[in-house]
Design a protein around this motif. Structure first.
Motif, mmCIF file in Angstrom:
data_model
loop_
_atom_site.group_PDB
_atom_site.id
_atom_site.type_symbol
_atom_site.label_atom_id
_atom_site.label_comp_id
_atom_site.label_asym_id
_atom_site.label_seq_id
_atom_site.Cartn_x
_atom_site.Cartn_y
_atom_site.Cartn_z
ATOM 1 N N GLU A 25 3.030 -5.752 -3.512
ATOM 2 C CA GLU A 25 3.114 -5.537 -2.091
ATOM 3 C C GLU A 25 2.858 -6.759 -1.501
ATOM 4 O OE1 GLU A 25 0.317 -3.601 1.229
ATOM 5 O OE2 GLU A 25 0.831 -2.515 -0.591
ATOM 6 N N ALA B 284 -3.207 -0.122 -10.082
ATOM 7 C CA ALA B 284 -3.212 0.127 -8.651
ATOM 8 C C ALA B 284 -3.465 -1.544 -8.272
ATOM 9 C CB ALA B 284 -4.611 0.696 -7.948
ATOM 10 N N GLU C 269 -0.062 -3.007 -8.342
ATOM 11 C CA GLU C 269 0.738 -2.537 -6.900
ATOM 12 C C GLU C 269 0.339 -3.495 -6.019
ATOM 13 O OE1 GLU C 269 3.503 -0.470 -6.900
ATOM 14 O OE2 GLU C 269 3.391 -0.622 -8.721
ATOM 15 N N ALA C 270 -1.001 -3.728 -5.765
ATOM 16 C CA ALA C 270 -1.500 -4.718 -4.706
ATOM 17 C C ALA C 270 -0.843 -5.723 -4.770
ATOM 18 C CB ALA C 270 -2.973 -4.621 -4.658
ATOM 19 N N ARG D 102 -6.098 -0.985 -4.649
ATOM 20 C CA ARG D 102 -5.047 -1.125 -4.106
ATOM 21 C C ARG D 102 -5.047 -1.739 -2.578
ATOM 22 N NH1 ARG D 102 0.284 1.384 -4.218
ATOM 23 N NH2 ARG D 102 1.553 0.541 -2.311
ATOM 24 N N THR E 203 -3.014 7.339 -11.168
ATOM 25 C CA THR E 203 -2.842 5.883 -11.555
ATOM 26 C C THR E 203 -3.962 5.206 -11.941
ATOM 27 O OG1 THR E 203 -1.166 5.850 -9.570
ATOM 28 C CG2 THR E 203 -2.081 3.636 -10.240
ATOM 29 N N THR F 208 -8.379 3.483 -4.969
ATOM 30 C CA THR F 208 -7.895 3.260 -3.376
ATOM 31 C C THR F 208 -8.257 1.865 -3.118
ATOM 32 O OG1 THR F 208 -7.907 5.465 -2.766
ATOM 33 C CG2 THR F 208 -8.161 3.744 -1.012
ATOM 34 N N LEU G 203 -3.365 7.048 -6.249
ATOM 35 C CA LEU G 203 -2.973 5.915 -5.766
ATOM 36 C C LEU G 203 -2.699 5.858 -3.883
ATOM 37 C CD1 LEU G 203 -2.015 3.003 -6.255
ATOM 38 C CD2 LEU G 203 0.127 3.599 -6.362
#
Length: 324
Positions: free
Chosen positions: A14, A7, A10-11, A153, A2, A150, A181
């Protein structure tokens, strides 16, 4: 694999899914998908109430974010580049960072400000400077610098839980970098013990953050070919600064090189050096060395830009100087 950019996206997804109070605002974050593509697709998924395009006025939309945070929302404000954040410095310093203190603890500002930082993409001086030291200087803020997929995210959600303003610097040069990820429930510590040992070693400590972490790791690979084991420390948070991890590493290696994409004078590298002197002076077997950006505005021309920035070769040279 990813990308760092994915990332971050995606954060954001979320956070928007987990808390109805969260919304994103900034220039071009909606229909355009963000200047660097981080918010692409979010407008279609969450609508204009939660993904808000703003006028081209950093002071105005950061101020609006502060007001929303005070009113109970959890705004994420995106500033296109760190240079442009200076147009909102009055809001960040004189309002967001000070209101809890000036109200006797009655008013918190749970605001997250994201901004791209650093050079390496030929965007010239007005879009490329690393101004992390400006914000790490200010009481009342928490300042984060995710250097890995990491952390890209896993830092946003804990930042949104902080009752005070958090500034997140995203290195422009890392948006296309890639990694594994982490799981959705992974959370990065953003407290006083946040620094991480990215590579263990015994001969020299190399402290870095943000985009310079990868410069430091590349230098460590080159140094290993000459039997020099460099321990690489990723600061991750710049305010608060994880003094214990830095001092502990220097206590093992007895030498220190600091890599900083900001300018050397009165910068993050200077703070790390001073902190080490205060807490681990008698552990040092050699003078501290700093590898920083040249003391010039970032040039546009590619070769000049590359020459101005910290390089793995410069880190290797600094390490050889302290271990010789």
């Amino acid at each position: 694999m990813t990308t760092y950019r994915q990332a971050l996206t995606e954060a954001l997804r979320e956070a928007l899914d987990r808390d109805e109070r969260v919304f994103l605002m900034g220039e071009d974050v909606g229909a355009y998908g963000g200047c660097f593509g981080v918010s692409r697709g979010l407008l279609d998924a969450y609508g204009p109430r939660r993904i808000r395009d703003t006028p081209l006025s950093e002071s105005a939309f950061v101020g609006a974010g502060i007001g929303a945070a005070i009113a109970g929302m959890r705004p994420i404000v995106e500033i296109m580049t760190g240079n442009f954040s200076l147009l909102a410095l009055d809001q960040i310093l004189n309002n967001a960072a000070t209101l809890r203190h000036m109200s006797g603890g009655q008013i918190g500002v749970p605001l997250v400000i994201r901004m791209a930082t650093g050079a390496g993409r030929q965007l010239a001086a007005q879009h490329s400077h690393s101004l992390e030291a400006f914000y790490a200087h200010l009481p009342g803020l928490r300042v984060l610098s995710p250097a890995t997929v990491t952390d890209a995210r896993a830092m946003l959600w804990p930042a949104l839980q902080d009752p005070d303003p958090v500034v997140i610097f995203e290195p422009i040069a890392l948006y296309n970098s890639s990694g594994e990820l982490p799981a959705p429930d992974t959370v990065t510590d953003i407290g006083i013990d946040a620094a991480a040992i990215s590579r263990p070693g015994s001969d020299v400590t190399v402290v870095a953050y943000g985009g310079t972490l990868h410069t430091a790791l590349a230098a460590a690979d080159r140094l290993a070919e000459t039997d020099i084991a460099a321990e690489v420390v990723d600061l991750r948070t710049l305010r608060p600064l994880d003094t214990d991890t830095i001092v502990g590493s220097v206590g093992r290696t007895h030498r220190l090189v600091i890599v900083d994409e900001g300018w050397g004078r009165v910068g993050i590298a200077a703070e790390v050096a001073a902190t080490t002197i205060e807490h681990a002076y008698y552990e040092l077997d050699a003078p501290i060395r700093r590898v920083c950006t040249a003391d010039v505005p970032i040039p546009y021309a590619r070769r000049l830009e590359e020459a101005a920035l910290p390089s793995s070769a410069a880190v290797v040279e600094a390490v050889h100087a302290v271990v010789s």
